[in-house]
Design an enzyme around this catalytic site. Structure first.
Site, PDB file in Angstrom:
ATOM      1  N   GLU A 278       0.824  -1.220   0.000  1.00 39.96           N
ATOM      2  CA  GLU A 278       0.000   0.000   0.000  1.00 39.96           C
ATOM      3  C   GLU A 278       0.853   1.262   0.000  1.00 39.96           C
ATOM      4  O   GLU A 278       0.399   2.319  -0.437  1.00 39.96           O
ATOM      5  CB  GLU A 278      -0.926   0.017   1.231  1.00 39.96           C
ATOM      6  CG  GLU A 278      -2.327  -0.447   0.915  1.00 39.96           C
ATOM      7  CD  GLU A 278      -3.347  -0.278   2.037  1.00 39.96           C
ATOM      8  OE1 GLU A 278      -3.030   0.307   3.087  1.00 39.96           O
ATOM      9  OE2 GLU A 278      -4.470  -0.756   1.857  1.00 39.96           O
ATOM     10  N   HIS A 299       7.913 -26.975  -0.686  1.00 39.28           N
ATOM     11  CA  HIS A 299       7.227 -28.094  -1.341  1.00 39.28           C
ATOM     12  C   HIS A 299       6.094 -27.609  -2.237  1.00 39.28           C
ATOM     13  O   HIS A 299       5.280 -28.393  -2.696  1.00 39.28           O
ATOM     14  CB  HIS A 299       6.706 -29.070  -0.281  1.00 39.28           C
ATOM     15  CG  HIS A 299       7.809 -29.697   0.516  1.00 39.28           C
ATOM     16  ND1 HIS A 299       8.234 -30.993   0.344  1.00 39.28           N
ATOM     17  CD2 HIS A 299       8.602 -29.166   1.484  1.00 39.28           C
ATOM     18  CE1 HIS A 299       9.235 -31.238   1.175  1.00 39.28           C
ATOM     19  NE2 HIS A 299       9.483 -30.152   1.879  1.00 39.28           N
ATOM     20  N   LYS A 414     -14.134   0.182  -3.906  1.00 40.36           N
ATOM     21  CA  LYS A 414     -15.200   0.554  -2.966  1.00 40.36           C
ATOM     22  C   LYS A 414     -16.317   1.293  -3.709  1.00 40.36           C
ATOM     23  O   LYS A 414     -17.493   1.003  -3.518  1.00 40.36           O
ATOM     24  CB  LYS A 414     -14.653   1.468  -1.863  1.00 40.36           C
ATOM     25  CG  LYS A 414     -13.751   0.760  -0.874  1.00 40.36           C
ATOM     26  CD  LYS A 414     -13.389   1.707   0.251  1.00 40.36           C
ATOM     27  CE  LYS A 414     -12.216   1.202   1.039  1.00 40.36           C
ATOM     28  NZ  LYS A 414     -11.664   2.190   1.949  1.00 40.36           N
TER      29      LYS A 414
END
Ligand code: PA5
Length: 426
Positions: A278, A299, A414
């Site tokens: 951010e 793995h 948003k």
């Protein structure tokens, strides 16, 4: 408190060539003159913090520990990641502490939210709702549900004594609600953004409830501030790290992978991903922060790291002395062939995995690796590490000529979501 060994691809003269820029930026941070300068409150917070509020937090936290079985921390992004990272790393993933800490408010997931609500039914729980803006939708929906459940279990008066709100000092919906309902409140200062807020009440209240020594955490941060608030690039490991990231980025290594060998430190990587992602990911610039927990992810991602596209470098947090250890037993028949390890403990094996992997990735894989060595992870050292990364992040973003303290890109999803949900004004 920590040691940094920088990757071998960045030379000392590369680092020293940044001296002028580093001096200028360090001055900008100290004098609060750069972009986003009204969000630099975190830089001196470890010495300037509100001492009176911290005492109140510690005493309220004791009240919560003494009177409840669960604390639900309700927040998202910077309003929960630091506390979660610290609780996991310091208390472990199977903590048998008397109080359980649950995080909610960081998702719209109907499964997760209804599972937590069902789990809390009939249980003695308190809530710490955390939101600087007081309007974040994930947090607000969760808090509405939690408040309703709590009030149905203990009544409105009982709920008042079990709800603790951390928000802006004066403004926002959560502040208004807390004033109206009479909740205890703590302040997230106006000049500190969420992802730089772990040393404020955002981190300290849930951490104190979890039994973490929050004064030690802040004193670790104060030590880091003392060590890193200078432009001595020959010795300041915080800025050396920031500069090396910049050099790698400009040399076609656009991905930084944070690596730990402790599953309980995985959340530190999540905190780091938010901090760097951010702060730096703007204007089509910035390193992409990724993470892996070894040996587990050797793995899964190990193959790519060793042999795949050469786009990433590693920053490894290596804790030498774990807080607990376990010996590998001997068996009579040795059918699993493990007796060669008899008398050795798991930390020995984990360290050898670290050494072997480092060699494989650096030498054959040509993956640049930074190693941060931590002798033992306690509250003070974690405070030191959090501050180290916050200061390094500010330096890194300014080296990219980016404002580290805003997040304009977060608003776009948003807006679309509010439009689709039919919110007024969207
Ligand atoms: O770092 C940030 O500023 C963000 O991640 C915020 O912490 C997050 O969006 C939550 O915001 P708020 O505390 O206003 O609910």
């Amino acid at each position: 408190m920590i040691k940094l060994a920088l990757n071998k691809t960045v030379t000392e003269s590369d680092i020293l060539s940044y001296q002028e820029k580093v001096s200028k930026i360090n001055k900008m941070i100290d004098e609060k003159t750069g972009a986003g300068n009204d969000y630099l409150g975190w830089a001196d917070w470890p010495v300037n913090y509100d001492k009176e509020e911290l005492e109140r937090i510690i005493s309220d936290a004791k009240y919560v520990r003494d009177n409840f079985d669960i604390l639900v921390v309700c927040g998202i992004g910077g309003s929960y990641l630091g506390a979660k990272a610290a609780i996991d790393s310091l208390k472990g993933l199977k903590s048998d502490d008397k109080i359980e800490i649950i995080f909610m408010g960081q998702t719209f997931s109907p499964n997760y939210v209804s599972q937590v609500i069902n789990y809390l039914k009939g249980k003695k729980f308190a809530i710490n709702v955390i939101s600087k803006s007081g309007t974040t939708t994930e947090t607000s929906i969760s808090f509405r549900l939690l408040k309703q459940l709590l009030e149905s279990q203990v009544g409105k008066e009982g709920a008042k004594k079990a709800i603790f709100a951390t928000t802006d000092k004066e403004k926002g919906a959560l502040k208004t609600l807390s004033n109206n309902e009479g909740y205890a409140t703590y302040v997230l200062p106006g000049d500190i953004g969420g992802r730089y807020s772990v040393f404020t009440a955002v981190g300290t209240f849930p951490l104190a409830v979890a039994g973490v020594d929050v004064k030690a955490l802040i004193s670790g941060a104060a030590k880091a501030r003392e060590d890193f608030d200078n432009d001595d690039i020959k010795n300041n490991i915080c800025y050396r790290y920031a500069v090396s990231r910049d050099i790698l980025y400009r040399n076609n290594f656009p991905v930084e992978m944070f690596v730990t060998y402790e599953p309980q430190m995985t959340q530190i990587s999540e905190w780091l991903k938010q901090l760097f992602g951010e702060s730096e990911g703007k204007e089509k610039k910035g390193l992409f922060p990724a993470s892996a927990t070894f040996s587990t992810d050797l793995h899964s991602l190990g193959q790519f790291i060793q042999d795949g596209s050469p786009i990433l470098f590693e920053t490894i947090l290596n804790v030498v002395n774990p807080s607990s250890d376990i010996d590998i037993p001997e068996t009579e028949d040795d059918l699993d062939g493990l007796n060669y390890l008899k008398g050795k403990n798991l930390s020995y094996v984990n360290q050898k995995a670290f050494e072997g992997t480092l060699k494989a990735h650096e030498e054959e894989g040509k993956v640049p690796c930074n190693v941060i060595t931590i002798n033992k992870l306690d509250a003070e050292t974690l405070g030191y590490i959090f501050y180290f990364f916050m200061r390094a992040c500010a330096m890194s973003a300014y080296l990219l000529e980016i404002n580290p303290f805003n997040q304009p890109g977060v608003e776009i999803y948003k807006k679309n979501m509010f439009h689709l949900l039919g919110k007024k004004g969207y």
